[in-house]
Design a protein around this motif. Structure first.
Motif, PDB file in Angstrom:
ATOM      1  N   ALA A  48      44.502  48.199  72.962  1.00 27.94           N
ATOM      2  CA  ALA A  48      44.814  47.301  74.072  1.00 27.94           C
ATOM      3  C   ALA A  48      43.524  46.748  74.677  1.00 27.94           C
ATOM      4  CB  ALA A  48      45.607  48.047  75.143  1.00 27.94           C
ATOM      5  N   PHE A  49      43.531  45.460  74.969  1.00 26.51           N
ATOM      6  CA  PHE A  49      42.345  44.825  75.549  1.00 26.51           C
ATOM      7  C   PHE A  49      42.648  44.312  76.951  1.00 26.51           C
ATOM      8  CE2 PHE A  49      41.759  44.312  70.916  1.00 26.51           C
ATOM      9  CZ  PHE A  49      40.593  45.048  70.786  1.00 26.51           C
ATOM     10  N   GLU A  50      43.264  45.171  77.749  1.00 24.29           N
ATOM     11  CA  GLU A  50      43.568  44.806  79.124  1.00 24.29           C
ATOM     12  C   GLU A  50      42.274  44.735  79.927  1.00 24.29           C
ATOM     13  OE1 GLU A  50      46.486  43.859  80.294  1.00 24.29           O
ATOM     14  OE2 GLU A  50      47.207  44.089  78.227  1.00 24.29           O
ATOM     15  N   PRO A  51      42.100  43.716  80.748  1.00 27.56           N
ATOM     16  CA  PRO A  51      40.866  43.587  81.534  1.00 27.56           C
ATOM     17  C   PRO A  51      40.773  44.693  82.573  1.00 27.56           C
ATOM     18  CG  PRO A  51      42.479  41.941  82.195  1.00 27.56           C
ATOM     19  CD  PRO A  51      43.022  42.596  80.967  1.00 27.56           C
ATOM     20  N   LEU A  89      43.576  36.840  77.619  1.00 25.82           N
ATOM     21  CA  LEU A  89      42.402  37.597  77.196  1.00 25.82           C
ATOM     22  C   LEU A  89      42.664  38.568  76.034  1.00 25.82           C
ATOM     23  CD1 LEU A  89      39.431  38.127  77.571  1.00 25.82           C
ATOM     24  CD2 LEU A  89      39.962  39.682  79.456  1.00 25.82           C
ATOM     25  N   PRO A  90      43.755  39.342  76.022  1.00 24.34           N
ATOM     26  CA  PRO A  90      43.978  40.234  74.867  1.00 24.34           C
ATOM     27  C   PRO A  90      44.014  39.479  73.540  1.00 24.34           C
ATOM     28  CG  PRO A  90      45.386  40.875  76.685  1.00 24.34           C
ATOM     29  CD  PRO A  90      44.763  39.569  77.085  1.00 24.34           C
ATOM     30  N   GLY A  91      44.699  38.343  73.512  1.00 27.11           N
ATOM     31  CA  GLY A  91      44.759  37.551  72.282  1.00 27.11           C
ATOM     32  C   GLY A  91      43.420  36.935  71.928  1.00 27.11           C
ATOM     33  N   LEU A  92      42.696  36.444  72.936  1.00 28.81           N
ATOM     34  CA  LEU A  92      41.381  35.866  72.684  1.00 28.81           C
ATOM     35  C   LEU A  92      40.429  36.913  72.103  1.00 28.81           C
ATOM     36  CD1 LEU A  92      40.907  33.821  75.997  1.00 28.81           C
ATOM     37  CD2 LEU A  92      41.388  32.888  73.721  1.00 28.81           C
ATOM     38  N   THR A  93      40.547  38.138  72.585  1.00 30.84           N
ATOM     39  CA  THR A  93      39.680  39.213  72.096  1.00 30.84           C
ATOM     40  C   THR A  93      39.987  39.535  70.640  1.00 30.84           C
ATOM     41  OG1 THR A  93      39.621  40.128  74.343  1.00 30.84           O
ATOM     42  CG2 THR A  93      38.879  41.553  72.556  1.00 30.84           C
ATOM     43  N   GLU A  94      41.254  39.655  70.318  1.00 29.17           N
ATOM     44  CA  GLU A  94      41.645  39.927  68.927  1.00 29.17           C
ATOM     45  C   GLU A  94      41.116  38.844  67.990  1.00 29.17           C
ATOM     46  OE1 GLU A  94      43.036  42.451  67.613  1.00 29.17           O
ATOM     47  OE2 GLU A  94      44.367  43.462  69.033  1.00 29.17           O
ATOM     48  N   GLU A  95      41.236  37.599  68.393  1.00 26.56           N
ATOM     49  CA  GLU A  95      40.780  36.489  67.557  1.00 26.56           C
ATOM     50  C   GLU A  95      39.262  36.514  67.385  1.00 26.56           C
ATOM     51  OE1 GLU A  95      42.253  33.092  69.585  1.00 26.56           O
ATOM     52  OE2 GLU A  95      44.365  33.562  69.184  1.00 26.56           O
ATOM     53  N   PRO A 119      26.166  49.189  65.411  1.00 26.77           N
ATOM     54  CA  PRO A 119      26.840  48.949  66.694  1.00 26.77           C
ATOM     55  C   PRO A 119      26.487  47.585  67.271  1.00 26.77           C
ATOM     56  CG  PRO A 119      24.948  50.366  67.022  1.00 26.77           C
ATOM     57  CD  PRO A 119      25.061  50.149  65.522  1.00 26.77           C
ATOM     58  N   ALA A 120      27.393  47.032  68.046  1.00 26.55           N
ATOM     59  CA  ALA A 120      27.179  45.757  68.725  1.00 26.55           C
ATOM     60  C   ALA A 120      28.099  45.717  69.940  1.00 26.55           C
ATOM     61  CB  ALA A 120      27.452  44.587  67.784  1.00 26.55           C
ATOM     62  N   ALA A 121      28.065  44.619  70.657  1.00 25.25           N
ATOM     63  CA  ALA A 121      28.936  44.432  71.819  1.00 25.25           C
ATOM     64  C   ALA A 121      29.470  43.011  71.801  1.00 25.25           C
ATOM     65  CB  ALA A 121      28.172  44.700  73.112  1.00 25.25           C
ATOM     66  N   LEU A 122      30.753  42.861  72.085  1.00 26.96           N
ATOM     67  CA  LEU A 122      31.392  41.547  72.144  1.00 26.96           C
ATOM     68  C   LEU A 122      31.720  41.241  73.600  1.00 26.96           C
ATOM     69  CD1 LEU A 122      32.627  39.190  70.372  1.00 26.96           C
ATOM     70  CD2 LEU A 122      34.809  40.367  70.693  1.00 26.96           C
ATOM     71  N   LYS A 123      31.228  40.120  74.095  1.00 26.09           N
ATOM     72  CA  LYS A 123      31.414  39.747  75.497  1.00 26.09           C
ATOM     73  C   LYS A 123      32.268  38.494  75.593  1.00 26.09           C
ATOM     74  CE  LYS A 123      28.828  38.329  79.630  1.00 26.09           C
ATOM     75  NZ  LYS A 123      27.488  38.152  80.233  1.00 26.09           N
ATOM     76  N   LEU A 124      33.287  38.536  76.440  1.00 25.19           N
ATOM     77  CA  LEU A 124      34.135  37.380  76.693  1.00 25.19           C
ATOM     78  C   LEU A 124      34.144  37.080  78.181  1.00 25.19           C
ATOM     79  CD1 LEU A 124      35.757  39.247  74.317  1.00 25.19           C
ATOM     80  CD2 LEU A 124      37.031  37.105  74.222  1.00 25.19           C
ATOM     81  N   ALA A 125      33.866  35.837  78.533  1.00 24.72           N
ATOM     82  CA  ALA A 125      33.840  35.408  79.926  1.00 24.72           C
ATOM     83  C   ALA A 125      34.686  34.143  80.059  1.00 24.72           C
ATOM     84  CB  ALA A 125      32.408  35.136  80.377  1.00 24.72           C
ATOM     85  N   ASP A 134      33.801  29.792  70.404  1.00 26.05           N
ATOM     86  CA  ASP A 134      35.024  30.182  71.099  1.00 26.05           C
ATOM     87  C   ASP A 134      34.751  30.818  72.457  1.00 26.05           C
ATOM     88  OD1 ASP A 134      33.871  32.515  70.232  1.00 26.05           O
ATOM     89  OD2 ASP A 134      35.555  33.183  69.009  1.00 26.05           O
ATOM     90  N   GLY A 135      33.493  30.799  72.886  1.00 27.30           N
ATOM     91  CA  GLY A 135      33.157  31.354  74.191  1.00 27.30           C
ATOM     92  C   GLY A 135      32.839  32.828  74.187  1.00 27.30           C
ATOM     93  N   ALA A 136      32.996  33.504  73.038  1.00 26.49           N
ATOM     94  CA  ALA A 136      32.669  34.919  72.944  1.00 26.49           C
ATOM     95  C   ALA A 136      31.238  35.071  72.426  1.00 26.49           C
ATOM     96  CB  ALA A 136      33.647  35.634  72.012  1.00 26.49           C
ATOM     97  N   LEU A 137      30.548  36.089  72.900  1.00 29.24           N
ATOM     98  CA  LEU A 137      29.167  36.348  72.501  1.00 29.24           C
ATOM     99  C   LEU A 137      29.092  37.705  71.804  1.00 29.24           C
ATOM    100  CD1 LEU A 137      27.293  35.314  75.780  1.00 29.24           C
ATOM    101  CD2 LEU A 137      27.857  33.884  73.819  1.00 29.24           C
ATOM    102  N   LEU A 138      28.527  37.726  70.593  1.00 24.01           N
ATOM    103  CA  LEU A 138      28.299  38.975  69.882  1.00 24.01           C
ATOM    104  C   LEU A 138      26.844  39.360  70.088  1.00 24.01           C
ATOM    105  CD1 LEU A 138      29.648  41.092  68.065  1.00 24.01           C
ATOM    106  CD2 LEU A 138      28.792  39.807  66.087  1.00 24.01           C
ATOM    107  N   LEU A 139      26.623  40.519  70.707  1.00 26.86           N
ATOM    108  CA  LEU A 139      25.294  40.918  71.165  1.00 26.86           C
ATOM    109  C   LEU A 139      24.903  42.271  70.587  1.00 26.86           C
ATOM    110  CD1 LEU A 139      26.015  40.167  74.926  1.00 26.86           C
ATOM    111  CD2 LEU A 139      24.862  38.628  73.320  1.00 26.86           C
ATOM    112  N   GLU A 140      23.599  42.508  70.534  1.00 25.09           N
ATOM    113  CA  GLU A 140      23.139  43.839  70.147  1.00 25.09           C
ATOM    114  C   GLU A 140      23.629  44.845  71.174  1.00 25.09           C
ATOM    115  OE1 GLU A 140      18.931  44.951  70.604  1.00 25.09           O
ATOM    116  OE2 GLU A 140      18.634  43.060  71.677  1.00 25.09           O
ATOM    117  N   ARG A 141      23.847  46.071  70.739  1.00 22.58           N
ATOM    118  CA  ARG A 141      24.331  47.127  71.629  1.00 22.58           C
ATOM    119  C   ARG A 141      23.159  47.718  72.408  1.00 22.58           C
ATOM    120  NH1 ARG A 141      28.195  51.473  70.913  1.00 22.58           N
ATOM    121  NH2 ARG A 141      29.347  50.087  69.501  1.00 22.58           N
TER     122      ARG A 141
END
Length: 298
Positions: free
Chosen positions: A2-5, A29-35, A67-73, A104-111
């Protein structure tokens, strides 16, 4: 998964203008995160909680275990500008951007280590490390950039000061006068973080400390340093130093980074008053009182 905010993000976005737009983004947001995960071929481990006040961060891994981090704003936060700034810094003083192929507005960043920021250090050491980190970010902006200027951002923010309650009009007026004077003749045009403070500097692997979460704009270093001046505000207000202590802090930071003392004091005053009135407008009275008391000291 689940990707609940996180509740902190929901509450913070609810305090901002365009509430309906933010509510729509939160619902999607949950759907945007999955995509976003599928496009980048990474697997989610967990949502970072309590997380930040402006984005959802998911800790992820590549198929090889990296490892990495995905950020959605939300779009209103202009993640495209954050991407452009991080790409320009190229990991020098800032978190490294790992993917620029998607829009798509998401950022994939180093962890980095989200639980370990400069706030975990003693104050003197934290300020020393913060000064060294922010210095690395102050570079010429890329040609043809789309960043707003300090003058543009603070002109937009001035509306809140002009609508200050009667008892705060004098302080707001002083802040506006300083803003007009400072914005009229900027001494330099550098790429700035825009929201730099100790909590935005996290421990990393390839470098001890790296900054995250820029709200980039172009202008002078004094504006960028102004938010750092009021870090650990409750401790500063609780101390017996009062106005003299606040002025010493401004001067110490200005001198350490070769920034004009008066310009730093002016931008610190404006930003503290603007933040204090914004906090007051959404019912965060304690935060507002601290910020406005600190501003009055300057």
């Amino acid at each position: 998964m689940a990707f609940e905010p996180p509740e902190r993000l929901v509450r913070a976005l609810g305090e901002q203008p365009d509430t309906a737009q933010h509510e729509d983004w939160l619902a999607r947001l949950p759907g945007l995160t999955e995509e976003a995960l599928a496009r980048r071929g990474v697997q989610a481990q967990r949502v970072q909680a309590p997380g930040g006040r402006s984005s959802l961060v998911v800790l992820v891994r590549f198929p090889d275990g990296t490892p990495a981090a995905l950020k959605l704003a939300p779009p209103a936060a202009r993640p495209d500008r954050e991407l452009a700034a991080l790409a320009h810094w190229g990991g020098f003083g800032a978190v490294r951007l790992l993917d620029t192929r998607h829009e798509d507005g998401a950022l994939l960043l180093e962890r980095l280590q989200p639980e370990v920021s400069l706030r975990s250090l003693p104050e003197a050491k934290a300020l020393l490390e913060a000064s060294g980190t922010i210095r690395r970010l102050w570079v010429a902006p890329p040609a043809g950039h789309g960043f707003e200027s300090v003058a543009e951002r603070t002109e937009r923010q001035s509306a809140g000061l002009k609508a200050a309650p009667a008892e705060l009009l004098a302080l707001a007026g002083t802040a506006l006068e300083m803003r007009d004077e400072l914005a009229a003749v900027p001494p330099e045009e550098l790429l700035l973080h825009g929201n730099f403070r100790q909590g935005k500097v996290l421990a990393g692997e390839r470098a001890p400390w790296l900054t995250v979460g820029p709200e980039p704009l172009v202008g002078e270093r004094a504006y960028d340093l102004a938010r750092l001046v009021r870090d650990r505000l409750e401790d500063q207000v609780a101390s017996s130093a009062g106005p003299a202590g606040a002025r010493r802090r401004v001067n110490r930071l200005a001198d350490s980074l070769e920034v004009d003392r008066d310009r730093l004091r002016g931008w610190t005053l404006f930003r503290a008053v603007e933040s204090g009135l914004r906090a007051l407008s959404v019912g965060r009275r304690r935060d507002s009182e601290l910020l406005l008391e600190f501003a009055a000291w300057l």
